[in-house]
Design a protein around this motif. Sequence first.
Motif, mmCIF file in Angstrom:
data_model
loop_
_atom_site.group_PDB
_atom_site.id
_atom_site.type_symbol
_atom_site.label_atom_id
_atom_site.label_comp_id
_atom_site.label_asym_id
_atom_site.label_seq_id
_atom_site.Cartn_x
_atom_site.Cartn_y
_atom_site.Cartn_z
ATOM 1 N N GLY A 81 -5.028 -18.384 8.145
ATOM 2 C CA GLY A 81 -3.783 -17.651 8.352
ATOM 3 C C GLY A 81 -4.015 -16.312 9.033
ATOM 4 O O GLY A 81 -3.223 -15.888 9.882
ATOM 5 N N ASP B 100 6.416 -15.785 6.338
ATOM 6 C CA ASP B 100 6.369 -14.405 6.817
ATOM 7 C C ASP B 100 7.772 -13.864 7.066
ATOM 8 O O ASP B 100 8.094 -12.724 6.706
ATOM 9 C CB ASP B 100 5.552 -14.313 8.107
ATOM 10 N N SER C 142 4.906 -10.492 5.797
ATOM 11 C CA SER C 142 3.597 -11.059 6.132
ATOM 12 C C SER C 142 2.606 -10.998 4.980
ATOM 13 O O SER C 142 1.785 -11.906 4.819
ATOM 14 C CB SER C 142 3.018 -10.354 7.361
ATOM 15 N N ARG D 145 -0.162 -23.501 9.520
ATOM 16 C CA ARG D 145 -0.227 -22.307 10.351
ATOM 17 C C ARG D 145 0.866 -22.272 11.422
ATOM 18 O O ARG D 145 1.414 -21.208 11.710
ATOM 19 C CB ARG D 145 -1.604 -22.180 11.003
ATOM 20 N N GLY E 158 1.224 -18.783 1.685
ATOM 21 C CA GLY E 158 0.730 -19.827 2.588
ATOM 22 C C GLY E 158 -0.630 -20.336 2.169
ATOM 23 O O GLY E 158 -0.886 -21.547 2.173
ATOM 24 N N GLY F 245 3.723 -13.602 2.539
ATOM 25 C CA GLY F 245 3.640 -14.875 3.244
ATOM 26 C C GLY F 245 2.217 -15.379 3.357
ATOM 27 O O GLY F 245 1.960 -16.581 3.227
ATOM 28 N N SER F 246 1.277 -14.454 3.586
ATOM 29 C CA SER F 246 -0.120 -14.868 3.697
ATOM 30 C C SER F 246 -0.637 -15.419 2.373
ATOM 31 O O SER F 246 -1.363 -16.419 2.340
ATOM 32 C CB SER F 246 -0.983 -13.701 4.166
ATOM 33 N N GLU G 243 3.694 -21.011 7.524
ATOM 34 C CA GLU G 243 3.374 -19.590 7.363
ATOM 35 C C GLU G 243 4.312 -18.669 8.148
ATOM 36 O O GLU G 243 4.704 -17.617 7.623
ATOM 37 C CB GLU G 243 1.911 -19.335 7.698
#
Length: 211
Positions: free
Chosen positions: A173, A127, A132, A119, A139, A135-136, A123
């Motif tokens: 996240g 992102d 994002s 985190r 991650g 990326g989420s 991440e």
Amino acid sequence: MSRFPETIAAVGIPLAWGNLMLPGLGLGVRGRTAANAGFATAYAVAFHGVPNWRSAKGFRYGLVSASLVAAGYGVALSIPSVRKRMHEFDDRGPGVSTVEWVAVHIPIGTVYSEEMIFRATLEPLLDNTFGSRAGSVLGALTFGLWHIHPARAAGDSVPVAIAATAAGGGAFGWLRRRTGSVTAPALLHLAINVGGALAPRVARLIGTART
């Protein structure tokens, strides 16, 4: 996409560490905790992680999330059939006392290490590189893959472990993005893992007291 090579390295390094290098060292519980924390700190420094531990918003969201988890464990322990299932869960903290396991190894070896890696550091890189939304997902998936070796070592289903921990990583996240801090996911993470360690012990104590 200029940070693509750095981001790919940031994905691969923790997966290699958690699934190959750390197990290959053959360390005991205390050694693994120290090694994981050291790796996580060095990784965050190398890839410019920003945990923002002192966020007031992070504390608020984290305390609410942790309280909900604690309440959930309490409800589960109050249901006889669920409590009986918990009674049968394996002890995942062998070789150390319960106090040491929940006061040292979970907070430092697991929560601090994983939140600093995923985190605080990975991440945000994902992102910035992919956006994002992607990326989420990436991650959370990487967090799931981080748990391949622990699942094998525990004799658990690897696909189930990946799916479950990826789902947890998605929630962690979201909290990090919502608060701009790893404090919120860290507190939720801590509540889940400490509750998971203590609930079976409490279930056994209740069962013993009632026999």
